[in-house]
Design a protein around this motif. Structure first.
Motif, short mmCIF file in Angstrom:
data_model
loop_
_atom_site.label_atom_id
_atom_site.label_comp_id
_atom_site.label_asym_id
_atom_site.label_seq_id
_atom_site.Cartn_x
_atom_site.Cartn_y
_atom_site.Cartn_z
N ALA A 243 36.47 -19.36 3.30
CA ALA A 243 37.89 -19.80 2.94
C ALA A 243 37.67 -18.95 1.51
O ALA A 243 38.90 -18.35 1.19
N LEU A 244 36.59 -19.03 0.63
CA LEU A 244 36.58 -18.98 -0.54
C LEU A 244 36.18 -18.02 -0.78
O LEU A 244 36.99 -17.46 -1.59
N ILE A 245 35.50 -17.14 -0.08
CA ILE A 245 35.55 -15.66 0.40
C ILE A 245 37.03 -15.30 0.33
O ILE A 245 36.95 -14.26 -0.40
N VAL A 246 37.83 -15.37 0.98
CA VAL A 246 38.62 -15.43 1.34
C VAL A 246 40.08 -15.02 0.38
O VAL A 246 40.75 -14.64 -0.31
N LEU A 247 39.75 -15.68 -0.73
CA LEU A 247 40.29 -16.61 -1.93
C LEU A 247 40.25 -15.68 -2.79
O LEU A 247 40.90 -14.98 -3.38
N ALA A 248 39.02 -15.46 -3.04
CA ALA A 248 38.49 -14.24 -4.15
C ALA A 248 38.80 -12.73 -3.55
O ALA A 248 38.96 -12.43 -4.59
N VAL A 249 38.54 -11.98 -2.62
CA VAL A 249 38.93 -11.25 -1.88
C VAL A 249 40.49 -11.06 -2.49
O VAL A 249 40.70 -10.06 -3.07
N ALA A 250 41.47 -12.07 -1.95
CA ALA A 250 42.60 -11.64 -2.12
C ALA A 250 43.15 -11.80 -3.51
O ALA A 250 43.43 -10.88 -4.47
N ALA A 251 42.88 -12.58 -4.37
CA ALA A 251 42.25 -12.76 -5.61
C ALA A 251 41.99 -10.99 -7.12
O ALA A 251 43.31 -11.11 -7.59
N VAL A 252 41.16 -11.10 -6.38
CA VAL A 252 40.97 -9.89 -6.93
C VAL A 252 41.56 -8.59 -6.52
O VAL A 252 42.04 -7.69 -6.91
N LEU A 253 42.13 -8.59 -4.81
CA LEU A 253 43.12 -7.88 -4.95
C LEU A 253 44.40 -7.74 -5.44
O LEU A 253 44.95 -6.26 -6.24
N PHE A 254 45.03 -9.05 -5.62
CA PHE A 254 46.17 -9.44 -6.26
C PHE A 254 46.56 -8.45 -7.96
O PHE A 254 46.92 -8.16 -8.06
N ALA A 255 44.36 -8.96 -8.55
CA ALA A 255 44.85 -8.45 -10.01
C ALA A 255 44.17 -7.31 -9.76
O ALA A 255 44.97 -6.20 -11.04
N VAL A 256 44.01 -6.29 -8.83
CA VAL A 256 44.05 -5.23 -9.14
C VAL A 256 45.22 -3.96 -9.51
O VAL A 256 45.39 -3.32 -9.40
#
Length: 112
Positions: free
Chosen positions: A75-88
């Motif tokens: 779950a934290l990996i999915v959150l991290a990937v989603a947050a990075v994509l959102f930021a980009v």
């Protein structure tokens, strides 16, 4: 009126980009911290089942529990990937918005 709305939207876009970056950093930091500590404080015990689908009990009649932390890690990996994509995406859009020419009321009237 339109110029004020554009300024407000630009400010909001910058704030959203900033919050996206902060979320991405926190998500990555949570993954690094959790991986180092084994997610010791973030795991939920689950009841163990035998091959027949029955819950396993110990000698005292209590259910046997185990936990691995794999679900929280995923779950934290999915959150991290989603947050990075959102930021980009937010940063790219903020840069595009900053480079775009500002449309004035006269430009709008000329198009009509």
């Amino acid at each position: 009126m339109k110029r004020t709305a554009l300024v407000i939207c630009s400010i909001l876009l910058i704030l959203v980009s900033l919050f996206g970056i902060v979320t991405a950093v926190l998500a990555i930091a949570a993954n690094v911290f959790g991986a180092c500590t084994g997610y010791a404080h973030y795991i939920y015990p689950t009841r163990d089942m035998d091959s027949a689908g029955n819950y396993i009990k110990d000698a005292a009649g209590e259910y046997v529990h185990s936990a691995s932390g794999d679900l929280q890690f995923a779950a934290l990996i999915v959150l991290a990937v989603a947050a990075v994509l959102f930021a980009v995406v937010a940063i790219v859009n903020a840069k595009k918005k900053a480079k775009a020419p500002v449309e004035t009321d006269e430009d709008i009237y000329e198009k009509a």
